[in-house]
Scaffold this active site. Structure first.
Site, PDB file in Angstrom:
ATOM      1  N   ASP A 108       0.759  -1.201  -0.066  1.00  0.00           N
ATOM      2  CA  ASP A 108       0.162   0.053  -0.025  1.00  0.00           C
ATOM      3  C   ASP A 108       0.825   1.445   0.115  1.00  0.00           C
ATOM      4  O   ASP A 108       1.836   1.333   0.799  1.00  0.00           O
ATOM      5  CB  ASP A 108      -0.901  -0.170   1.207  1.00  0.00           C
TER       6      ASP A 108
ATOM      7  N   LYS B 115       0.963  12.983  11.452  1.00  0.00           N
ATOM      8  CA  LYS B 115       1.863  14.297  11.830  1.00  0.00           C
ATOM      9  C   LYS B 115       0.921  15.399  12.189  1.00  0.00           C
ATOM     10  O   LYS B 115       1.338  16.034  13.261  1.00  0.00           O
ATOM     11  CB  LYS B 115       2.736  14.483  10.480  1.00  0.00           C
TER      12      LYS B 115
ATOM     13  N   HIS C 259      12.512 -23.932  35.895  1.00  0.00           N
ATOM     14  CA  HIS C 259      13.408 -22.889  35.809  1.00  0.00           C
ATOM     15  C   HIS C 259      14.069 -23.023  34.246  1.00  0.00           C
ATOM     16  O   HIS C 259      15.421 -23.244  34.229  1.00  0.00           O
ATOM     17  CB  HIS C 259      14.501 -22.959  36.940  1.00  0.00           C
TER      18      HIS C 259
END
Length: 536
Positions: free
Chosen positions: A127, A139, A279
């Protein structure tokens, strides 16, 4: 400063909810400009729209590649409404301000994920106009709202209805930040695809686009904040792509690390397999023709460490397996001297509904157990393009994933004694477990189950002694796997003393002749894989 929305531009690929969104805007008197397929869909639903070419004075052209790239669109988005020169320029050139842009992008990632996608298909799904409008509006979010996700529609409409058609500066800022993140991720996906097509493994610049899945309670420790982020393109069956079915307490950072470790190990096996992780290291692992037996063998490998551990199985959890897991202490733990049993997470390709109910109702052990359903395991869907990423302060280390498993075609046997078929099967299992255990690693196995694990030690001898201590007398006749070569014969000597019958290791040490001689002296079979599996 609030901004009243008088004109909106809507141009979306994903049309989910867009008709209702546009209708709600129109009901508040908003003038709607639209393009191509979106305009047709809105008009067909009775929404009055102004076509984009009526605004620009130019028709959509070049198969839709050019339609919104025009000063009357971008000037309408970028013009500062409180700056006289901008207002004068807009008036002089007949540019009417646009107050809201609703845009989502061509489905590039979905397109390239298709098996039949051609390079031309990929390029046409990049696009241009959409990201340009998003960036212009973002902006200038001081005056323009930018909506990029159908999930944002309800919030925008609600605020406009409650605020006389206006949107707040705070919401516009939130929308702009989300929009810039979207375009950054979109460009990252395109760059990743083009780099892969060009055969560039490590480009000069790399962007990793992630989407927040959830904020976690905390990180490794309570004073560290944490969140889970997800790669949008990975379709591999995994803990990250799994579905959380049950969990009285929110899943934690450490739970997810351990769950990933457990599931990645259990994915290595085609046979019914069960793994228990504590662990980040496996404390139990077994395979068997029966998944219930495999689980019992894995649990019995280290019932003390299994307490509070993570369980992963590579078969569906039915009623029998759910009962077996949840009553582990009652059936096996007491006889083995365990103080109790509780699992933090259980991971499986699928949980049957009745099995979930059993886990839910056995409150003694199950009140906090989280269930993660991953979907079917398919090793043909392993994402070979995904990186293994490690963080260091100020940067990242990237490497290709270690997807090498058991390679019988390259395995060699340099010793006089050869492994039996049964030992070879145990060696294979121990080798795969060693791959998923912290270095330095020594694994002991017998009868398709792990007996001892020496993990994360600073020297390999100590790892071997720990594994042998854990296995005890069961070490006699067992096999040993080492994730890296033996630099000296000392591990072989210790293995002989413990009664180890066969060893698998990468080979490649300068001392290989001495190591092989030690194995021959004690009648131990040894095979070389030619590859190591360090896991730091």
């Amino acid at each position: 400063m609030d901004v009243t929305v008088k004109t909106a531009l809507i141009s979306v690929s994903d049309k989910t909810g867009v008709v209702d969104f546009a209708k709600a805007l129109a009901q508040m008197g908003v003038r709607i400009i639209s393009t191509g397929g979106t305009a047709a869909k809105l008009s067909g639903a009775g929404v009055e729209v102004v076509s984009i070419d009526a605004v620009t004075g130019f028709p959509e052209m070049m198969d839709g590649r050019v339609k919104t790239l025009h000063p009357r669109i971008h000037g309408a988005l970028l013009g500062l409404r409180d700056k006289s020169q901008h207002v004068e320029a807009m008036t002089e050139h007949g540019i009417e301000p646009i107050d809201l842009v609703c845009v989502n992008l061509y489905p590039f990632e979905a397109t390239v994920a298709r098996a039949d996608c051609t390079f031309e298909d990929a390029i046409e799904n990049i696009d241009i106009g959409g990201p340009s409008m998003i960036r212009s509006a973002s902006k200038n979010h001081k005056f323009v709202a930018v909506v990029t996700d159908p999930g944002q529609y309800a919030q925008v409409i609600e605020q406009m209805r409650n605020n006389n058609g206006a949107l707040s500066a705070s919401l516009r800022s939130d929308l702009a930040r989300a929009a810039f993140a979207l375009t950054a991720a979109y460009d990252a996906a395109i760059a990743r695809y083009l780099n892969a097509k060009a055969g560039v493994e490590f480009p000069n610049r790399i962007s990793i686009a992630l989407t927040q899945e959830t904020v976690l309670r905390y990180g490794e420790n309570p004073h560290q904040s944490a969140a889970l982020y997800k790669l949008p393109t990975s379709g591999e069956p995994s803990v990250c792509n799994g579905r959380l079915l049950e969990g009285g307490t929110e899943i934690s950072f450490n739970n997810l690390l351990d769950a990933n470790a457990a599931f990645e190990l259990v994915k290595e096996f085609d046979d019914p397999a069960a793994v228990v992780v504590k662990h980040l290291n496996p404390c139990g692992c077994a395979i068997d023709d029966d998944i219930n037996i495999a689980y019992r063998k894995a649990y019995e490998g280290d019932v003390v460490s299994a307490f509070g551990g993570i369980i992963a199985v590579n078969r569906n959890v039915d009623v029998e397996l759910a009962q077996t897991i949840m009553e582990s202490y009652g059936r096996f733990g007491k006889a083995l001297g365990a103080s109790g049993f509780f699992a933090e997470v259980i991971i499986s390709p699928r949980f049957e509904e009745d099995a979930v109910e059993i886990i839910r109702t056995l409150k003694t052990w199950g009140s906090r157990v989280r269930l993660i359903e991953t979907g079917p395991i398919d090793r043909t869907k392993l994402d070979t393009s995904e990186f293994d990423v490690r963080c260091i302060i100020g940067g990242l280390l990237l490497q290709k994933r270690d997807l090498v498993g058991w390679e019988p075609e390259v395995v060699t046997c340099p010793t006089q004694t050869k492994p039996t078929p049964e030992q070879l099967e145990d060696l294979r299992m121990a080798w795969l477990v060693a791959k998923h255990t912290k270095s330095n690693t020594i694994i002991l196995a017998k009868n398709k189950r792990i007996l001892g694990v020496g993990a994360g030690q600073m020297n390999r001898v100590e790892s071997g002694l720990l594994a042998m201590k854990q296995a005890g007398e069961e070490a006699r006749g067992a096999v040993m796997a080492s994730d890296a070569f033996f630099p000296f014969p000392d591990n072989v000597e210790n293995a002989a003393e413990a009664g180890i019958a066969a060893i698998v290791q990468p080979g490649g040490s300068k001392k290989d002749p001495e190591v092989i001689a030690a194995a021959d002296a004690h009648g131990i079979a040894m095979i070389f894989t030619g590859k190591r599996h360090f896991k730091h």
